[in-house]
Design an enzyme around this catalytic site. Structure first.
Site, mmCIF file in Angstrom:
data_model
loop_
_atom_site.group_PDB
_atom_site.id
_atom_site.type_symbol
_atom_site.label_atom_id
_atom_site.label_comp_id
_atom_site.label_asym_id
_atom_site.label_seq_id
_atom_site.Cartn_x
_atom_site.Cartn_y
_atom_site.Cartn_z
ATOM 1 N N LYS A 182 -21.021 -0.659 14.739
ATOM 2 C CA LYS A 182 -21.305 -2.116 14.943
ATOM 3 C C LYS A 182 -22.684 -1.997 14.946
ATOM 4 C CE LYS A 182 -23.111 -1.236 19.092
ATOM 5 N NZ LYS A 182 -24.192 -1.616 20.022
ATOM 6 N N THR A 239 -22.364 -6.802 20.537
ATOM 7 C CA THR A 239 -23.868 -7.120 19.918
ATOM 8 C C THR A 239 -23.538 -8.099 18.763
ATOM 9 O OG1 THR A 239 -22.937 -4.617 20.032
ATOM 10 C CG2 THR A 239 -24.787 -4.682 18.456
#
Length: 317
Positions: A182, A239
């Site tokens: 990620k 994120t």
């Protein structure tokens, strides 16, 4: 059971604060403890003070006295710090709190722990979380993955607090790769936004990046459902959508052609390199990860990288 946190950065400090606020005695290890001792706060997390239940040490031998050891250090430093601990840490629970893939071995943090401290019990703590939120006691939910489910249950009870909720898993590979990959996708999204390409393009990158995450994780033995949980989709969403993320901010700087603070650790840069090598090794096509690797090492420009992605053959989703 006693707790030690290795790493006096923002995340390690936040973990120590969270554990101590729930009544646990915590030992926080850092290389330079002078400022921590005098101010009771980390320069990486201003305004968040360490409770009295947190002791501070710069001696790694003190870490070995704890039963549960939270390793809140950068992924590429994990093997170095573990090697510096003279104790075998036999029977100790070593919980990796770093996200990435080791460049030397192309493995995740639990395998690094297993290789260096084979008598310990490795686990990983990962998921959508910012250090500032944890330190403030804001609601946070993470994945705690351990191959030994009995140990996982014990750690889940020991480390959870009223605002710091842990969900248990035995899919260590999936939890590790979700947290690692990620960061790479977040750099891509940051570059996209920094270039002024809009939120629709960011959504497309997140979706196709998630597909790459699932592809690699399942190829390496992860359960598909793990990627849809906190350590995968949950962490990806946080994120890629917030400028609190160092990886997203780094991508923004690339898109805007601005300099980025070299003192800030951006785990996704080394992860992009490791994953690109790993994908080649196992024969998988991961164009977004490869693009981020090339971008972050200045092998290509943002314009060239975007053109390369947009010119890929049209296919079924």
């Amino acid at each position: 059971m006693s707790i030690a946190v290795v790493g006096g950065g923002a995340f390690g400090t936040a973990l120590a604060i969270s554990m101590a606020q729930s009544g646990a005695e915590v030992m926080l290890w850092a290389r330079d403890v002078s400022a921590l001792i005098s101010t009771r706060q980390s320069v990486h997390l201003p305004g968040a003070f360490l409770p009295n239940l947190v002791s501070i040490s710069s001696k790694l031998e003190d870490v070995a006295k704890a039963n549960a050891i939270l390793l809140a250090i950068p992924m590429q430093s994990l093997s170095i710090v573990l090697t510096q601990i003279s104790s075998t840490l036999e029977g100790k629970r070593l919980i990796a709190c770093c996200k990435g893939v080791d460049l030397s071995t192309l493995t995740g943090p639990t395998k690094v722990i297993e290789n260096i401290k084979p008598l310990s019990i490795p686990a990983i703590l990962t998921g959508p979380s910012f250090a500032a939120d944890i330190a403030k006691g804001l609601p946070t939910a993470l994945t705690l993955a351990c191959c030994d489910d009995a140990v996982g249950q014990s750690l889940q009870k020991q480390l959870s607090t009223p605002s710091f909720r842990l969900y248990r898993s035995t899919d260590v590979v999936g939890a590790e790769l979700g947290g690692a990959l990620k960061n790479v996708v977040a750099i891509a999204c940051g570059a996209c936004v920094g270039r002024g390409m809009g939120d629709s393009a960011r959504a497309a990158l997140m979706t196709r990046g998630f597909a790459e995450m699932v592809k690699l994780a399942t190829h390496l033995g992860s359960k598909p459902d793990t990627m849809t949980g906190l350590s995968g989709m949950g962490d990806l969403a946080l994120t890629c959508m917030s400028e609190q993320s160092r990886n997203f901010r780094f991508g923004l700087s690339i898109g805007r052609q601005e300099e980025f603070d070299a003192s800030v650790t951006v785990e996704g840069v080394k992860t992009a390199e490791a994953v690109t090598r790993l994908a080649h090794q196992v024969g998988l096509d991961m164009p977004i990860c490869k693009m981020v690797y090339n971008l972050s090492t200045k092998r290509v420009s943002v314009k060239t990288a975007i053109q390369a992605l947009l010119s890929r053959p049209l296919k079924e989703e």
